[in-house]
Design a protein around this motif. Sequence first.
Motif, short mmCIF file in Angstrom:
data_model
loop_
_atom_site.label_atom_id
_atom_site.label_comp_id
_atom_site.label_asym_id
_atom_site.label_seq_id
_atom_site.Cartn_x
_atom_site.Cartn_y
_atom_site.Cartn_z
N GLU A 188 36.51 -57.10 76.42
CA GLU A 188 36.05 -56.05 77.33
C GLU A 188 37.07 -54.93 77.49
N THR A 189 38.34 -55.29 77.56
CA THR A 189 39.40 -54.35 77.90
C THR A 189 40.46 -54.32 76.82
N ILE A 190 41.03 -53.13 76.58
CA ILE A 190 42.18 -52.99 75.69
C ILE A 190 43.44 -53.07 76.56
N LEU A 191 44.32 -53.99 76.22
CA LEU A 191 45.59 -54.13 76.92
C LEU A 191 46.72 -53.78 75.95
N ILE A 192 47.79 -53.24 76.49
CA ILE A 192 48.89 -52.74 75.67
C ILE A 192 50.13 -53.60 75.88
N LEU A 193 50.77 -53.96 74.78
CA LEU A 193 52.01 -54.75 74.81
C LEU A 193 53.21 -53.85 74.54
N ASP A 194 54.40 -54.37 74.84
CA ASP A 194 55.69 -53.81 74.46
C ASP A 194 55.90 -52.38 74.97
N TRP A 195 56.37 -52.29 76.21
CA TRP A 195 56.61 -51.01 76.86
C TRP A 195 58.07 -50.59 76.78
N ALA A 196 58.84 -51.19 75.87
CA ALA A 196 60.29 -50.97 75.84
C ALA A 196 60.67 -49.53 75.55
N THR A 197 59.87 -48.81 74.77
CA THR A 197 60.24 -47.43 74.41
C THR A 197 59.41 -46.39 75.14
N ALA A 198 58.68 -46.79 76.18
CA ALA A 198 57.87 -45.84 76.94
C ALA A 198 58.78 -44.80 77.60
N GLY A 199 58.24 -43.60 77.76
CA GLY A 199 59.02 -42.54 78.39
C GLY A 199 58.22 -41.26 78.46
N VAL A 200 58.87 -40.21 78.89
CA VAL A 200 58.23 -38.91 79.04
C VAL A 200 58.14 -38.25 77.66
N MET A 201 56.94 -37.79 77.29
CA MET A 201 56.76 -37.31 75.93
C MET A 201 55.53 -36.42 75.79
N ASP A 202 55.37 -35.88 74.60
CA ASP A 202 54.20 -35.08 74.24
C ASP A 202 52.97 -35.99 74.23
N PRO A 203 51.90 -35.65 74.95
CA PRO A 203 50.73 -36.53 74.99
C PRO A 203 50.08 -36.74 73.63
N PHE A 204 50.21 -35.79 72.71
CA PHE A 204 49.58 -35.94 71.40
C PHE A 204 50.26 -37.00 70.54
N TYR A 205 51.51 -37.38 70.87
CA TYR A 205 52.22 -38.30 69.98
C TYR A 205 51.58 -39.69 69.98
N ASP A 206 51.26 -40.25 71.13
CA ASP A 206 50.61 -41.56 71.17
C ASP A 206 49.32 -41.55 70.35
N LEU A 207 48.53 -40.50 70.50
CA LEU A 207 47.27 -40.38 69.77
C LEU A 207 47.53 -40.26 68.27
#
Length: 313
Positions: A188-207
């Motif tokens: 039902e849901t998409i869950l995301i693992l491994d947040w070690a490198t999360a940070g402030v960034m360009d929104p287009f990069y994840d996509l």
Amino acid sequence: MTIEDCLPADLRAPTTTITRIAAGMSGAGVYRVEAAGQPFVLKIAGEAENDADWRRALHIQRLAADAGLAPRIVHVDEARRAVLTSFVADRSFMAFYRDPRTHEAALTQLGRTVRRIHALPVPAGAHTRDPREVLAQVWNGFLAGFALPDFARDAVQRVLAEEPPASDRARLLGHNDLNPTNLIYDGETILILDWATAGVMDPFYDLAVLCVFMRMDEGTCVRLLSAYDGSPFDRLPHRFQYNRRLAAALAGSFQLHLARQMKHAGATGAETLDSTPSLGEFYQRMMAGTLKIGTADGQWWFGLALLKESLAL
């Protein structure tokens, strides 16, 4: 200290079993825990992982878990830097995405999930992530002196020499490593693992990272961006297209760095753009078992395939 010491007291018992399932890039250990009739996942930070960075990543992971974007956090042992989360049975997002009957629903849900990630509040002290700077560091540091084919150098140098197109979008909190191995789909849901490198960034990069690893053509990328924005795109923005080239070049360079760490000898002189497998061909060889991630050859050819992809974008 034993691994069981990282668990809450009510889960330490003679019947508790702990099985190592992975080792993170930072040296972190990841374990499956069976306790009190339930499965859990335990991640213990590696010794090389910076304590302040670990605490920042944990804070972001809590935000994501509270928003239903990451598995529920069950217990944290801050002294041992260990995090216990609920185990989520993965029903394969990629199977959901590849099925023609559910492809569009999967694509729409993926875009909306990334939008929810980007709506998380930016914590005080969050790092700003600039993948272009990281690419320069990997290329000029980790890969300096490593024998590489000319086309690999061309791919990286093209991205670094290119002036990034202007952006009309504010930087925000991003995951920064949204490759499919970090997606879990529970049906039902998409869950995301491994947040070690999360940070402030360009929104287009994840996509862009998703589009590269999932080999989306331009029409599919347009529909992903439309789902993300909640309004239709008629073309791919120049900034997004640049981020695709950047994401492929950075991922490829990092895979070559891993190959070097695994004692790969580097280029023999026979590796050309035409003889190097495309990303799709690499995936086929991986599924056939002729190439394996986690081996020097596997990382080498994965890296070259990603750099070839960058040149094609």
